[in-house]
Write a protein that holds these residues in place. Structure first.
Motif, short mmCIF file in Angstrom:
data_model
loop_
_atom_site.label_atom_id
_atom_site.label_comp_id
_atom_site.label_asym_id
_atom_site.label_seq_id
_atom_site.Cartn_x
_atom_site.Cartn_y
_atom_site.Cartn_z
N SER A 1 0.81 -1.22 0.00
CA SER A 1 0.00 0.00 0.00
C SER A 1 0.84 1.27 0.00
N LEU A 2 1.87 1.33 0.85
CA LEU A 2 2.67 2.56 0.95
C LEU A 2 3.44 2.82 -0.35
N LEU A 3 3.98 1.77 -0.96
CA LEU A 3 4.70 1.93 -2.22
C LEU A 3 3.75 2.38 -3.33
N TYR A 4 2.54 1.86 -3.31
CA TYR A 4 1.55 2.26 -4.31
C TYR A 4 1.20 3.74 -4.17
N LYS A 5 1.04 4.18 -2.91
CA LYS A 5 0.76 5.60 -2.66
C LYS A 5 1.94 6.47 -3.08
N ALA A 6 3.14 6.00 -2.77
CA ALA A 6 4.33 6.77 -3.14
C ALA A 6 4.40 6.94 -4.65
N TRP A 7 4.14 5.87 -5.38
CA TRP A 7 4.17 5.94 -6.84
C TRP A 7 3.10 6.89 -7.36
N ALA A 8 1.93 6.91 -6.72
CA ALA A 8 0.85 7.80 -7.13
C ALA A 8 1.25 9.27 -6.93
N PHE A 9 1.89 9.56 -5.81
CA PHE A 9 2.35 10.94 -5.56
C PHE A 9 3.42 11.34 -6.56
N ILE A 10 4.34 10.43 -6.85
CA ILE A 10 5.42 10.74 -7.80
C ILE A 10 4.84 11.01 -9.18
N LYS A 11 3.88 10.20 -9.61
CA LYS A 11 3.27 10.39 -10.94
C LYS A 11 2.53 11.72 -10.99
N ARG A 12 1.83 12.05 -9.92
CA ARG A 12 1.10 13.33 -9.90
C ARG A 12 2.06 14.51 -10.05
N ASP A 13 3.12 14.51 -9.24
CA ASP A 13 4.06 15.64 -9.26
C ASP A 13 4.90 15.66 -10.53
N ALA A 14 5.14 14.48 -11.10
CA ALA A 14 5.89 14.42 -12.37
C ALA A 14 5.08 15.06 -13.49
N ARG A 15 3.79 14.83 -13.51
CA ARG A 15 2.94 15.42 -14.54
C ARG A 15 2.92 16.94 -14.40
N ILE A 16 2.91 17.42 -13.17
CA ILE A 16 2.94 18.88 -12.96
C ILE A 16 4.28 19.44 -13.42
N ALA A 17 5.37 18.73 -13.07
CA ALA A 17 6.72 19.21 -13.42
C ALA A 17 6.93 19.23 -14.93
N MET A 18 6.28 18.32 -15.65
CA MET A 18 6.44 18.28 -17.10
C MET A 18 5.91 19.55 -17.77
N SER A 19 5.06 20.27 -17.05
CA SER A 19 4.55 21.53 -17.60
C SER A 19 5.57 22.65 -17.46
N TYR A 20 6.63 22.40 -16.67
CA TYR A 20 7.65 23.43 -16.41
C TYR A 20 9.04 22.86 -16.68
N GLN A 21 9.20 22.22 -17.83
CA GLN A 21 10.47 21.55 -18.14
C GLN A 21 11.64 22.52 -18.17
N ILE A 22 11.39 23.75 -18.62
CA ILE A 22 12.49 24.71 -18.76
C ILE A 22 13.13 25.01 -17.40
N ASN A 23 12.34 24.89 -16.32
CA ASN A 23 12.88 25.18 -14.99
C ASN A 23 14.01 24.22 -14.61
N PHE A 24 13.86 22.95 -14.99
CA PHE A 24 14.89 21.97 -14.68
C PHE A 24 16.19 22.31 -15.40
N PHE A 25 16.09 22.67 -16.67
CA PHE A 25 17.29 22.98 -17.45
C PHE A 25 17.94 24.28 -16.99
N LEU A 26 17.12 25.26 -16.61
CA LEU A 26 17.68 26.51 -16.10
C LEU A 26 18.43 26.27 -14.79
N THR A 27 17.88 25.42 -13.95
CA THR A 27 18.55 25.08 -12.69
C THR A 27 19.89 24.40 -12.95
N SER A 28 19.91 23.51 -13.93
CA SER A 28 21.14 22.81 -14.28
C SER A 28 22.19 23.77 -14.81
N PHE A 29 21.78 24.68 -15.70
CA PHE A 29 22.72 25.67 -16.24
C PHE A 29 23.24 26.59 -15.13
#
Length: 272
Positions: free
Chosen positions: A5-33
């Motif tokens: 159950s806990l791993l399933y919930k963890a995966w659900a949270f990660i998928k949710r936040d990953a989808r949000i982060a995909m809308s702001y891809q440029i932020n990841f690259f700017l942070t890296s630069f």
């Protein structure tokens, strides 16, 4: 076979936040630069520092190697410290905090799971920083002791996660203004030895540094990654980190639960 159950919930949270982060891809690259620019600045500073300067022994006399580990892990642990309070504030602003803590999932689990993806992103940035130091600035990471590096990292992460949960408890009760998070960020930056050796500090500052967790985390990580020291050679910082982790984590969970109860009792859980 179903995931626990806990791993399933963890995966659900990660998928949710990953989808949000995909809308702001440029932020990841700017942070890296931005990290690469900071590394370049530290490299130029390192060219002006005497290799025989006090406190650079564990880094082989290289200020850049010293600062590389300090900068990379300081960034990561600062996120571990702030991600929980930020997760609480985000859920408050969206009006989801009350619904989140009303589910069958324990409130502390919800907050921990809400910060998982941010920690994964920050860990990737940490790998990019260390890899850039090795590839572009020729820092020798080949001597790293994997066992002691991993133990130092996990213990340090547990310590800063505990402080992060305590910080989130302050946000739940105070809504705005987190004195614990502010104090820890300031103390870690000044006294933690991320960008200059603790040995270079005057005696009165070294007294304060002895009570700052980042000092022991970075000392152990530098010695393990750059110096290749094993667990037996890092007993003191690892022991201090272990004691802090074992005592702070259950205490932080207890305080967080108290904060939730107080906010519910006061009827202020939905306010920010």
């Amino acid at each position: 076979m179903r995931m626990p159950s806990l791993l399933y919930k963890a995966w659900a949270f990660i998928k949710r936040d990953a989808r949000i982060a995909m809308s702001y891809q440029i932020n990841f690259f700017l942070t890296s630069f931005n990290s690469l620019f900071i590394l370049s600045m530290l490299w130029f500073i390192g060219r002006m520092v005497d290799p025989k300067a006090l406190g650079l022994g564990a880094s082989g006399g290289s200020y850049f190697a010293f600062a590389l580990v300090g900068y990379g892990f300081y960034q990561y642990f600062q996120l571990a410290l702030s991600s929980f309070s930020q997760a609480v504030q985000q859920e408050q602003y969206s009006g989801c905090l009350e619904a989140m803590v009303a589910t069958k999932t324990k409130p502390e689990q919800s907050i921990l799971l809400s910060s998982l993806f941010a920690n994964i992103q920050s860990f990737i940035q940490l790998i990019i920083i260390l890899a850039a130091g090795a590839l572009f600035f020729h820092v020798d990471l080949g001597r790293a002791n994997i066992a002691s590096s991993l133990l130092a990292f996990l213990l340090s992460l547990a310590v800063f996660t505990s402080f992060g949960i305590l910080s989130a408890a302050f946000i739940i009760v105070l809504k705005k203004g987190d004195p614990l998070g502010w104090a820890l960020m300031t103390l870690n930056f000044v006294f933690g030895g991320a960008f200059f050796p603790v040995e270079q500090m005057p005696p009165w500052m070294r007294v304060f540094a002895d009570f700052v967790p980042a000092r022991y985390a970075l000392e152990a990580l530098r010695s393990a990654i750059i110096g290749g020291l094993g667990i037996g050679e890092l007993k003191r910082p690892l022991f201090i980190l272990g004691v802090l982790a074992l005592s702070l984590f259950p205490f932080s969970i207890f305080v967080f639960r108290l904060g939730i109860r107080k906010a519910r009792r006061d009827g202020s859980l939905v306010f920010y």
